[in-house]
Scaffold this motif. Structure first.
Motif, mmCIF file in Angstrom:
data_model
loop_
_atom_site.group_PDB
_atom_site.id
_atom_site.type_symbol
_atom_site.label_atom_id
_atom_site.label_comp_id
_atom_site.label_asym_id
_atom_site.label_seq_id
_atom_site.Cartn_x
_atom_site.Cartn_y
_atom_site.Cartn_z
ATOM 1 N N ASN A 70 13.874 1.278 10.621
ATOM 2 C CA ASN A 70 14.194 1.613 9.237
ATOM 3 C C ASN A 70 13.728 3.041 8.980
ATOM 4 O O ASN A 70 12.547 3.341 9.155
ATOM 5 C CB ASN A 70 13.481 0.665 8.270
ATOM 6 C CG ASN A 70 14.018 -0.732 8.382
ATOM 7 O OD1 ASN A 70 15.114 -1.005 7.915
ATOM 8 N ND2 ASN A 70 13.266 -1.604 9.021
ATOM 9 N N TRP A 113 1.053 7.983 13.626
ATOM 10 C CA TRP A 113 1.595 6.639 13.455
ATOM 11 C C TRP A 113 0.493 5.658 13.093
ATOM 12 O O TRP A 113 -0.606 5.722 13.627
ATOM 13 C CB TRP A 113 2.256 6.147 14.745
ATOM 14 C CG TRP A 113 3.503 6.864 15.120
ATOM 15 C CD1 TRP A 113 3.607 7.917 15.984
ATOM 16 C CD2 TRP A 113 4.817 6.595 14.649
ATOM 17 N NE1 TRP A 113 4.911 8.309 16.087
ATOM 18 C CE2 TRP A 113 5.677 7.518 15.281
ATOM 19 C CE3 TRP A 113 5.353 5.656 13.773
ATOM 20 C CZ2 TRP A 113 7.055 7.527 15.048
ATOM 21 C CZ3 TRP A 113 6.717 5.671 13.538
ATOM 22 C CH2 TRP A 113 7.553 6.596 14.177
ATOM 23 N N GLN A 114 0.806 4.717 12.223
ATOM 24 C CA GLN A 114 -0.031 3.542 11.998
ATOM 25 C C GLN A 114 0.530 2.476 12.935
ATOM 26 O O GLN A 114 1.701 2.109 12.823
ATOM 27 C CB GLN A 114 0.049 3.082 10.538
ATOM 28 C CG GLN A 114 -0.724 1.821 10.249
ATOM 29 C CD GLN A 114 -2.227 1.985 10.454
ATOM 30 O OE1 GLN A 114 -2.825 2.972 10.044
ATOM 31 N NE2 GLN A 114 -2.839 1.030 11.116
ATOM 32 N N ARG A 161 4.312 -2.987 15.702
ATOM 33 C CA ARG A 161 4.846 -2.440 14.457
ATOM 34 C C ARG A 161 4.314 -1.021 14.269
ATOM 35 O O ARG A 161 3.111 -0.796 14.297
ATOM 36 C CB ARG A 161 4.438 -3.293 13.266
ATOM 37 C CG ARG A 161 5.127 -4.634 13.223
ATOM 38 C CD ARG A 161 4.872 -5.336 11.933
ATOM 39 N NE ARG A 161 4.109 -6.519 11.743
ATOM 40 C CZ ARG A 161 3.514 -7.331 12.578
ATOM 41 N NH1 ARG A 161 3.513 -7.075 13.830
ATOM 42 N NH2 ARG A 161 2.879 -8.407 12.218
ATOM 43 N N SER A 214 4.537 2.518 11.817
ATOM 44 C CA SER A 214 4.994 3.133 10.572
ATOM 45 C C SER A 214 4.430 4.549 10.492
ATOM 46 O O SER A 214 3.352 4.833 11.009
ATOM 47 C CB SER A 214 4.580 2.301 9.357
ATOM 48 O OG SER A 214 3.184 2.172 9.295
ATOM 49 N N ARG A 215 5.199 5.407 9.854
ATOM 50 C CA ARG A 215 4.842 6.824 9.781
ATOM 51 C C ARG A 215 5.402 7.397 8.488
ATOM 52 O O ARG A 215 6.520 7.073 8.088
ATOM 53 C CB ARG A 215 5.442 7.553 10.986
ATOM 54 C CG ARG A 215 5.202 9.029 11.038
ATOM 55 C CD ARG A 215 5.926 9.619 12.256
ATOM 56 N NE ARG A 215 5.696 11.028 12.356
ATOM 57 C CZ ARG A 215 4.666 11.586 12.977
ATOM 58 N NH1 ARG A 215 3.768 10.826 13.571
ATOM 59 N NH2 ARG A 215 4.530 12.890 13.026
ATOM 60 N N HIS A 216 4.615 8.233 7.847
ATOM 61 C CA HIS A 216 5.068 8.953 6.659
ATOM 62 C C HIS A 216 4.721 10.411 6.856
ATOM 63 O O HIS A 216 3.555 10.753 7.078
ATOM 64 C CB HIS A 216 4.381 8.391 5.403
ATOM 65 C CG HIS A 216 4.883 9.007 4.152
ATOM 66 N ND1 HIS A 216 4.290 10.104 3.574
ATOM 67 C CD2 HIS A 216 5.940 8.689 3.376
ATOM 68 C CE1 HIS A 216 4.963 10.434 2.487
ATOM 69 N NE2 HIS A 216 5.965 9.596 2.333
ATOM 70 N N GLN A 226 9.937 8.550 5.648
ATOM 71 C CA GLN A 226 9.192 7.374 6.101
ATOM 72 C C GLN A 226 9.968 6.715 7.234
ATOM 73 O O GLN A 226 11.187 6.593 7.164
ATOM 74 C CB GLN A 226 9.023 6.372 4.962
ATOM 75 C CG GLN A 226 8.194 6.907 3.816
ATOM 76 C CD GLN A 226 8.069 5.885 2.703
ATOM 77 O OE1 GLN A 226 8.244 4.694 2.911
ATOM 78 N NE2 GLN A 226 7.756 6.353 1.511
ATOM 79 N N TRP A 227 9.214 6.259 8.238
ATOM 80 C CA TRP A 227 9.819 5.712 9.449
ATOM 81 C C TRP A 227 9.118 4.411 9.808
ATOM 82 O O TRP A 227 7.899 4.331 9.782
ATOM 83 C CB TRP A 227 9.677 6.716 10.605
ATOM 84 C CG TRP A 227 9.781 8.131 10.139
ATOM 85 C CD1 TRP A 227 8.751 9.011 9.946
ATOM 86 C CD2 TRP A 227 10.954 8.828 9.748
ATOM 87 N NE1 TRP A 227 9.222 10.206 9.485
ATOM 88 C CE2 TRP A 227 10.575 10.119 9.343
ATOM 89 C CE3 TRP A 227 12.302 8.466 9.698
ATOM 90 C CZ2 TRP A 227 11.489 11.066 8.905
ATOM 91 C CZ3 TRP A 227 13.210 9.413 9.260
ATOM 92 C CH2 TRP A 227 12.808 10.693 8.874
ATOM 93 N N ARG A 228 9.878 3.406 10.170
ATOM 94 C CA ARG A 228 9.307 2.132 10.611
ATOM 95 C C ARG A 228 10.078 1.631 11.828
ATOM 96 O O ARG A 228 11.305 1.687 11.861
ATOM 97 C CB ARG A 228 9.370 1.086 9.502
ATOM 98 C CG ARG A 228 8.378 1.334 8.394
ATOM 99 C CD ARG A 228 8.288 0.142 7.449
ATOM 100 N NE ARG A 228 9.587 -0.375 7.074
ATOM 101 C CZ ARG A 228 10.166 -0.186 5.893
ATOM 102 N NH1 ARG A 228 9.570 0.510 4.967
ATOM 103 N NH2 ARG A 228 11.344 -0.711 5.629
ATOM 104 N N GLN A 265 9.884 -1.768 14.622
ATOM 105 C CA GLN A 265 9.244 -3.019 15.057
ATOM 106 C C GLN A 265 9.895 -3.471 16.354
ATOM 107 O O GLN A 265 11.116 -3.470 16.483
ATOM 108 C CB GLN A 265 9.387 -4.099 14.004
ATOM 109 C CG GLN A 265 8.770 -5.417 14.472
ATOM 110 C CD GLN A 265 8.630 -6.440 13.362
ATOM 111 O OE1 GLN A 265 7.778 -6.288 12.517
ATOM 112 N NE2 GLN A 265 9.484 -7.441 13.388
#
Length: 193
Positions: free
Chosen positions: A47, A158-159, A174, A176-178, A183-185, A187
């Motif tokens: 996403n 990245w988280q 998973r 996620s990055r902002h 914003q990037w996700r 999985q």
């Protein structure tokens, strides 16, 4: 039961059966190779919400084979057709699309920058999918589960969240990055062999 309700139930059962059949057909195949390698198959979902642009989402299957010297990643659509193949060696990263076109760069990070248009480090995924942090890269906010396995951390912007381990590593990854671009996700859900 009326004829109408029977036909509606039959239609629902057939639709569910078709969806299950498609899901079964879409299971990615393992990438063949010789010698030992870290090997995973599974599903991915991406996403993306770029700044001032429409959101983008994609999902499908993946096959991953990493022999340390060479990494091959096949990305397939939900029906199982390979859309792209990424081949990484210490000297080069190459993206081959299903239409025959290709792009190459000195590293996976450089390749994604070239394809996507802005920097987004992804080389850490090679460690994260195995339940490790990337060596020689700063790590923050490390959390471990009761067995001492990595659960969450921040690295390279990245988280990262890892869960549901088997003998090879996490079955769920998973990311996620902002950043200033959006914003990037991502999985990954590994298949159980």
């Amino acid at each position: 039961m009326t004829l109408f309700s029977f036909l509606r139930a039959l239609r629902g059962a057939l639709a569910l059966g078709f969806v299950m059949w498609l899901a079964g057909c879409a299971t990615p195949a393992h990438i063949q190779g010789t010698g030992s390698a870290f090997d995973r198959i599974g599903r991915f979902a991406v996403n993306l919400q770029p700044v001032a642009q429409s959101p983008y989402a994609a999902q499908g299957g993946f096959s991953w084979r990493d022999s340390r010297d060479t990494l091959q990643l096949d990305l397939s659509n939900p029906l199982g057709s390979v859309l792209a193949r990424i081949h990484v060696t210490p000297q080069r990263a190459v993206l081959q699309r299903a239409d025959g076109s290709s792009e190459s760069a000195p590293s996976p990070d450089a390749l994604l920058t070239q394809v996507w248009g802005h920097p987004m480090p992804v080389s850490g995924l090679r460690s994260w999918i195995q339940g490790r942090t990337t060596p020689n890269h700063p790590v923050q906010q490390v959390q471990r589960d009761p067995q001492g396995r990595l659960q969450a951390f921040q690295q390279d912007g990245w988280q990262v969240q890892l869960s549901d381990y088997d003998a090879q590593g996490p079955l769920r990854v998973r990311l996620s990055r902002h950043d200033d671009q959006g914003q990037w996700r991502l999985q990954l859900v590994m298949g159980r062999d």
